[in-house]
Enzyme design. Structure first.
Site, short mmCIF file in Angstrom:
data_model
loop_
_atom_site.label_atom_id
_atom_site.label_comp_id
_atom_site.label_asym_id
_atom_site.label_seq_id
_atom_site.Cartn_x
_atom_site.Cartn_y
_atom_site.Cartn_z
CB SER A 1 -0.91 -0.03 1.24
OG SER A 1 -1.68 1.15 1.30
N GLY B 1 -0.29 4.49 -0.18
CA GLY B 1 -1.07 5.69 0.10
C GLY B 1 -1.77 6.20 -1.15
CG ASP C 1 -8.08 -1.94 8.29
OD1 ASP C 1 -6.94 -2.44 8.25
OD2 ASP C 1 -8.46 -1.17 9.19
#
Length: 309
Positions: A217, A219, A249
């Site tokens: 990930s 962002g 999540d």
């Protein structure tokens, strides 16, 4: 059924204030509470996508009772949390309405005894039998061995259940050697694991350390995936302002749902990015805005990356 494990469950509390200023009193304009911890956030999104989900982990005290009461009211989620003597933690998100920024305060969680850890492991083994996939999510509460996730990964693999791991630090380093099917670190966790701050190199190095697939990930830069089938970069169409709590999540929920639905990797990644962005746009932590998700799903750019190391 999809199983999510949250060893450090929480009651997520979100405060909204006009402007957050240090050393000042604030009038809160809105308060929301909901069951939290990474695996519970994942379960809530999976349920909204139409999947049956069972949640397990630890719960205790007054805060734990509130978490379980709210889970009972959630459609499609089965509560299999294990009771402990300690008190479930709270997490506080303070949203600055003027800037859109969020300040997060996370309590450490209850101390888990050896007997409580053994009781959880027995429940976990039983729950794996009907599971199509399992997600191991979040931090470890005090008292749980640092190698806990490594053991839980091995148990899932022995049961033939695909396992996704979303944690960081030493628990991640130890668990990667147990060969999870998928890990989803953020950029900081990935750099800590591999020693490399170059995401493409780091994702491939994490695979060499044992993970079958790595989805990092990044962002606002989306997701970077290194899989046995290929390498992809999935990017949202625009940067969204809002509360990022739970965005990672939601990405996990997108990856898990795509796994059990046997979607090709580009579709899994597009879903994960759209859900993550829609969570940033939602007013409360751990929720996603359905309209934003539906709008963004077809706009996520997924490009193939060169597979050479």
């Amino acid at each position: 059924m999809i199983l999510t494990v949250t060893l450090n469950t929480a009651l997520d509390i979100t405060y909204r204030v006009r402007s957050l200023r240090p050393h000042a009193s604030h009038r809160v304009s809105e308060v929301t509470e909901r069951p939290g911890g990474k695996g519970l956030n994942v379960a809530r999104v999976l349920s909204a996508l139409g999947h049956e989900v069972t949640v397990t982990g630890f719960t205790g005290g007054t805060t734990g009772r509130v978490v379980q009461e709210q889970l009972t009211a959630a459609p499609g989620i089965v509560d299999a949390l294990v009771p402990v003597a300690g008190v479930t933690r709270r997490t506080i998100a303070v949203v600055d309405e003027r800037s859109g920024d969020t300040t997060q305060l996370n309590e450490p969680g209850p101390a888990i005894t050896p007997g409580e850890w053994s009781a959880f492991q027995e429940v976990y083994e039983e729950l794996l039998a009907p599971a199509a996939a399992v997600a191991l999510c979040g931090s470890l509460p005090p008292g749980v061995p640092v190698g806990a996730y490594a053991g839980l990964v091995r148990t899932a693999r022995a049961a033939g259940v695909p396992v996704l791991l979303d944690t960081g630090g030493e628990p991640l380093r130890r668990a990667v050697a147990a060969r999870p099917d998928l890990i989803k670190p953020n950029a900081e966790e990935l750099a800590e694991l591999t020693g490399s701050h170059e995401p493409v190199r780091a994702t491939r190095d994490a695979r060499r350390r044992g993970a079958r697939t790595v989805v990092a990930s990044l962002g606002a830069e989306g997701l970077l995936a290194a899989t046995p089938e290929g390498h992809w970069h999935a990017v949202p169409p625009a940067r969204l302002r809002g509360n990022p709590t739970g965005a990672g999540d939601s990405a996990v929920a997108g990856l898990l749902s795509g796994l059990v639905e046997h979607l090709p990797w580009p579709d899994r990644l597009a879903r994960a990015v759209a859900l993550s962005a829609a969570t940033v746009a939602a007013p409360a932590a751990g929720e996603f805005d359905r309209g934003t998700y539906d709008r963004l799903l077809g706009q996520v750019a997924v490009t193939a990356e060169a597979s050479a190391a």
